[in-house]
Design a protein around this motif. Sequence first.
Motif, PDB file in Angstrom:
ATOM      1  N   THR A 151     -42.643 110.874 -27.669  1.00 61.28           N
ATOM      2  CA  THR A 151     -42.206 111.653 -28.507  1.00 61.28           C
ATOM      3  C   THR A 151     -42.908 113.052 -28.785  1.00 61.28           C
ATOM      4  O   THR A 151     -44.101 112.993 -28.607  1.00 61.28           O
ATOM      5  N   GLN A 152     -42.347 113.958 -29.224  1.00 65.77           N
ATOM      6  CA  GLN A 152     -43.131 115.290 -29.666  1.00 65.77           C
ATOM      7  C   GLN A 152     -44.131 115.322 -30.578  1.00 65.77           C
ATOM      8  O   GLN A 152     -45.050 115.742 -30.676  1.00 65.77           O
ATOM      9  N   SER A 153     -43.977 114.252 -31.475  1.00 61.99           N
ATOM     10  CA  SER A 153     -45.292 113.688 -32.470  1.00 61.99           C
ATOM     11  C   SER A 153     -46.330 113.013 -31.790  1.00 61.99           C
ATOM     12  O   SER A 153     -46.942 112.775 -32.674  1.00 61.99           O
ATOM     13  N   GLY A 154     -46.150 112.506 -30.437  1.00 61.79           N
ATOM     14  CA  GLY A 154     -47.154 111.966 -29.882  1.00 61.79           C
ATOM     15  C   GLY A 154     -47.195 110.480 -29.585  1.00 61.79           C
ATOM     16  O   GLY A 154     -48.197 109.765 -29.367  1.00 61.79           O
ATOM     17  N   PHE A 155     -46.071 109.679 -30.190  1.00 61.06           N
ATOM     18  CA  PHE A 155     -45.953 108.393 -30.223  1.00 61.06           C
ATOM     19  C   PHE A 155     -45.558 107.866 -28.634  1.00 61.06           C
ATOM     20  O   PHE A 155     -44.616 108.850 -28.047  1.00 61.06           O
ATOM     21  N   TYR A 161     -53.155 105.079 -34.655  1.00 56.52           N
ATOM     22  CA  TYR A 161     -53.918 106.270 -34.303  1.00 56.52           C
ATOM     23  C   TYR A 161     -55.423 105.905 -34.548  1.00 56.52           C
ATOM     24  O   TYR A 161     -56.118 107.029 -34.169  1.00 56.52           O
ATOM     25  N   ARG A 209     -45.154 100.171 -30.189  1.00 59.20           N
ATOM     26  CA  ARG A 209     -45.512 101.655 -30.045  1.00 59.20           C
ATOM     27  C   ARG A 209     -46.957 101.955 -30.581  1.00 59.20           C
ATOM     28  O   ARG A 209     -47.492 101.108 -30.966  1.00 59.20           O
ATOM     29  N   HIS A 223     -49.798 105.517 -30.570  1.00 56.48           N
ATOM     30  CA  HIS A 223     -50.012 107.032 -30.743  1.00 56.48           C
ATOM     31  C   HIS A 223     -50.868 107.332 -29.757  1.00 56.48           C
ATOM     32  O   HIS A 223     -52.140 106.874 -29.487  1.00 56.48           O
ATOM     33  N   ASP A 249     -53.209 109.577 -30.207  1.00 57.85           N
ATOM     34  CA  ASP A 249     -54.630 109.419 -31.002  1.00 57.85           C
ATOM     35  C   ASP A 249     -55.431 108.137 -30.859  1.00 57.85           C
ATOM     36  O   ASP A 249     -56.528 108.194 -30.622  1.00 57.85           O
TER      37      ASP A 249
END
Length: 353
Positions: A177-181, A255, A326, A328, A330
């Motif tokens: 995803t664009q949010s980094g997931f 994260y 899932r 991330h 980070d």
Amino acid sequence: MELNDHRDFLLNTAKTLLTIDSPSGFTHQVTAKAEEIAQGLGYETRRTNKGGLIILVPGREQGKRIGLCAHIDTLGLMCRAVTERGELMLTKIGGPQLPTLDGEYCRIYTRDGRVYTGTILSLSPASHVFDDALTRPRDEQNMYVRLDEKVRTSADVQALGIEVGDYICMDPKTTVTQSGFLKSRFIDDKGSVACLLTLLKLMSASGMRPRYDTEIHFTVYEEVSHGAATIPADLDELLAVDMGCVGLDLTCSEYQVSICAKDSAGPYDYDLVSRLIRLAKENNVDYAVDVYPHYTSDVAVALQAGGDMKAALIGPGVHASHGMERTHVDGMVETVKLTALYLECGAPDESIR
């Protein structure tokens, strides 16, 4: 080493590995891809007799032999029978959560190299037909694969070359995803394999080397509990890089990098776990320490096989393990950071460029 410059490599490597089917015992293609990446970065590799991959990383000093391990095999299914109506009955490879597979697309690999597609379904798949469509158990006795071929009998299936013992591989549905997931089946443990390959890229690009000779083992039977039996028993230390658990009273998030103090096989080495915690604290690594009650790793197998090494376990936090997982980016980055700190990666050296 500047990790932010390599985030794209980290995620792209994860996506590449995740899209190659590799349930335990059927890992030749994904192992070849990981070997190709490692050799492209300039590292020497070799294979175990069982099909695992070892990447050799020379150290700056003599004194210890360090091992890192991550497993590249995944959960899966196998055809256990073909019904008279041409349905493929299934058996689990490892421990996939079968209820989460109801309605998932899959690929069937024959022994002669053909690949077919299908859908994993309940034997009561239609609400307009079956009274128990919602309540029938989703287990090995009550689920099957509907082939995307014109089959009406078991003979029709046999004519396609599909037989008992053929692998059934679930579509991982990998998405970033664009949010980094990173969302996908089998982040456990291809996410960690991508982390270790990214660490190799960082070292190769910067000319840095670990303090001690290091061998990275990508094992191929972890999900069926004998992946690490080929890890040398005389390693001084072994760090497994596997998924961190998220949920219940666990403190880890997606994260962070998780440091496991104990799992179902028992506690990890006290001194090594303490060292990892200290390194994380001193270097501002975002981490959590947890105890996993329903978990075991390659470390347990290596120790049970006679290993005399100190051992520990870290990994990015992964939500919904053995289902639709899932994490991330980070958490993956923090895992790479802590692994690099553990290896004491040091000054540039021309020999690793």
